[in-house]
Design a protein around this motif. Structure first.
Motif, mmCIF file in Angstrom:
data_model
loop_
_atom_site.group_PDB
_atom_site.id
_atom_site.type_symbol
_atom_site.label_atom_id
_atom_site.label_comp_id
_atom_site.label_asym_id
_atom_site.label_seq_id
_atom_site.Cartn_x
_atom_site.Cartn_y
_atom_site.Cartn_z
ATOM 1 N N PHE A 37 0.858 -1.178 0.000
ATOM 2 C CA PHE A 37 0.000 0.000 0.000
ATOM 3 C C PHE A 37 0.899 1.234 0.000
ATOM 4 C CE2 PHE A 37 -4.285 -1.655 0.893
ATOM 5 C CZ PHE A 37 -3.972 -2.981 1.133
ATOM 6 N N ARG A 38 0.302 2.372 -0.298
ATOM 7 C CA ARG A 38 1.072 3.610 -0.235
ATOM 8 C C ARG A 38 0.185 4.740 0.271
ATOM 9 N NH1 ARG A 38 1.963 4.665 -6.765
ATOM 10 N NH2 ARG A 38 -0.198 5.295 -7.239
ATOM 11 N N GLN A 39 0.844 5.733 0.836
ATOM 12 C CA GLN A 39 0.126 6.895 1.343
ATOM 13 C C GLN A 39 0.915 8.146 1.021
ATOM 14 O OE1 GLN A 39 -0.975 6.743 5.493
ATOM 15 N NE2 GLN A 39 -2.592 8.237 5.171
ATOM 16 N N ARG A 45 -4.440 6.101 2.619
ATOM 17 C CA ARG A 45 -3.639 4.963 2.193
ATOM 18 C C ARG A 45 -4.378 4.233 1.081
ATOM 19 N NH1 ARG A 45 -0.921 1.331 6.789
ATOM 20 N NH2 ARG A 45 -0.356 3.473 7.362
ATOM 21 N N GLU A 46 -3.641 3.853 0.036
ATOM 22 C CA GLU A 46 -4.277 3.189 -1.088
ATOM 23 C C GLU A 46 -3.547 1.895 -1.449
ATOM 24 O OE1 GLU A 46 -4.209 5.515 -4.679
ATOM 25 O OE2 GLU A 46 -2.024 5.598 -4.748
ATOM 26 N N ALA A 92 5.227 8.629 -2.348
ATOM 27 C CA ALA A 92 4.427 8.242 -1.180
ATOM 28 C C ALA A 92 5.312 7.449 -0.224
ATOM 29 C CB ALA A 92 3.230 7.391 -1.593
ATOM 30 N N VAL A 93 4.772 7.198 0.944
ATOM 31 C CA VAL A 93 5.352 6.190 1.833
ATOM 32 C C VAL A 93 4.711 4.860 1.465
ATOM 33 C CG1 VAL A 93 5.657 5.408 4.202
ATOM 34 C CG2 VAL A 93 5.733 7.856 3.676
ATOM 35 N N TYR A 94 5.548 3.874 1.219
ATOM 36 C CA TYR A 94 5.079 2.551 0.814
ATOM 37 C C TYR A 94 5.157 1.597 1.991
ATOM 38 C CZ TYR A 94 4.813 3.885 -4.073
ATOM 39 O OH TYR A 94 4.451 4.478 -5.255
ATOM 40 N N TYR A 95 4.061 0.875 2.201
ATOM 41 C CA TYR A 95 3.953 -0.063 3.311
ATOM 42 C C TYR A 95 3.705 -1.471 2.788
ATOM 43 C CZ TYR A 95 2.967 4.176 6.033
ATOM 44 O OH TYR A 95 3.023 5.423 6.615
ATOM 45 N N CYS A 96 4.318 -2.435 3.425
ATOM 46 C CA CYS A 96 3.915 -3.805 3.150
ATOM 47 C C CYS A 96 3.051 -4.292 4.311
ATOM 48 C CB CYS A 96 5.110 -4.730 2.933
ATOM 49 S SG CYS A 96 6.099 -5.092 4.378
ATOM 50 N N ALA A 97 2.220 -5.279 4.012
ATOM 51 C CA ALA A 97 1.275 -5.793 4.990
ATOM 52 C C ALA A 97 1.113 -7.290 4.801
ATOM 53 C CB ALA A 97 -0.067 -5.094 4.833
ATOM 54 N N TRP A 114 1.500 -4.805 9.729
ATOM 55 C CA TRP A 114 2.000 -3.759 8.846
ATOM 56 C C TRP A 114 3.454 -3.432 9.171
ATOM 57 C CZ3 TRP A 114 -0.840 -1.402 4.974
ATOM 58 C CH2 TRP A 114 -2.200 -1.741 4.926
ATOM 59 N N GLY A 115 4.193 -3.052 8.132
ATOM 60 C CA GLY A 115 5.534 -2.536 8.350
ATOM 61 C C GLY A 115 5.490 -1.053 8.650
ATOM 62 N N GLN A 116 6.677 -0.482 8.867
ATOM 63 C CA GLN A 116 6.787 0.932 9.233
ATOM 64 C C GLN A 116 6.762 1.849 8.014
ATOM 65 O OE1 GLN A 116 6.083 1.073 12.335
ATOM 66 N NE2 GLN A 116 7.941 1.655 13.391
ATOM 67 N N GLY A 117 7.010 1.306 6.855
ATOM 68 C CA GLY A 117 6.964 2.099 5.645
ATOM 69 C C GLY A 117 8.334 2.554 5.177
ATOM 70 N N THR A 118 8.441 2.810 3.882
ATOM 71 C CA THR A 118 9.661 3.346 3.292
ATOM 72 C C THR A 118 9.265 4.435 2.294
ATOM 73 O OG1 THR A 118 11.735 2.771 2.156
ATOM 74 C CG2 THR A 118 9.768 1.589 1.443
ATOM 75 N N GLN A 119 9.999 5.540 2.332
ATOM 76 C CA GLN A 119 9.649 6.694 1.512
ATOM 77 C C GLN A 119 10.161 6.517 0.088
ATOM 78 O OE1 GLN A 119 7.965 9.766 2.352
ATOM 79 N NE2 GLN A 119 8.050 10.018 0.122
ATOM 80 N N VAL A 120 9.276 6.769 -0.863
ATOM 81 C CA VAL A 120 9.645 6.814 -2.277
ATOM 82 C C VAL A 120 9.310 8.208 -2.787
ATOM 83 C CG1 VAL A 120 9.111 5.958 -4.590
ATOM 84 C CG2 VAL A 120 9.309 4.358 -2.678
#
Length: 124
Positions: A37-39, A45-46, A92-97, A114-120
Motif C-alpha cells: 500500500f502507499r500513502q 492509504r491506497e 508516497a510512503v510505501y507499506y507492506c502488509a 503492517w511494516g513501518q513504511g519506506t519513503q519513495v
C-alpha cells in the motif's frame, strides 16, 4: 506475531526504477498473503499490489498496472515490489502488509500486520 521491515525506498527521477523489499519474521512466511500500500501526503492509504501465499495470484491497482510487479521469495521470507517507469504521482510512503489467511487482499482492513513504511520520492 509478524514483524515486517521495508527497505529500498529513495529518491529517483521520473522514468526511473526502484525495487522495494519487505522482510518478514515471526511466522511462517509462506503461509502469508502479502500486500503493498502507499500513502501520499494529505491522502488516504491506497492499495498498490498484492500476492497470495503461493504467488499464484497477484492483483494491482489500475494506476500501477504494467509498471509495477509484486513477487515473493518464500525461501528468503521476502516480498518485493519492482517499480518501473516511475512518475511523480507515485511519490508516497510505501507499506507492506501481511494477511494471515494467505490471501491477496485489496483492502487495508484485510491485513493483520503492517511494516513501518519506506519513503519513495519521484522527481519530475
Amino acid at each position: 506475531q509478524v514483524q515486517l521491515v521495508e527497505s529500498g525506498g529513495g529518491l529517483v527521477q521520473a522514468g526511473g526504477s526502484l525495487r522495494l523489499s519487505c522482510a518478514a519474521s515471526g511466522r511462517t512466511f509462506s503461509s502469508l498473503g502479502m500486500g503493498w500500500f502507499r500513502q501520499a501526503p494529505g491522502k488516504e492509504r491506497e492499495f498498490v499490489a498484492a500476492i497470495t501465499w503461493s504467488a499464484g495470484i497477484t492483483y494491482y491497482a489500475d494506476s500501477v498496472k504494467g509498471r509495477f510487479t509484486v513477487s515473493r521469495d518464500n525461501g528468503k521470507n521476502t516480498v518485493y515490489l519492482q517499480m518501473n517507469s516511475l512518475k511523480p504521482e507515485d511519490t508516497a510512503v510505501y507499506y507492506c502488509a501481511a494477511d494471515i489467511r494467505g490471501l491477496a487482499t485489496r483492502t487495508s482492513s484485510g491485513y493483520h500486520y503492517w511494516g513501518q513504511g519506506t519513503q519513495v520520492t519521484v522527481s519530475s
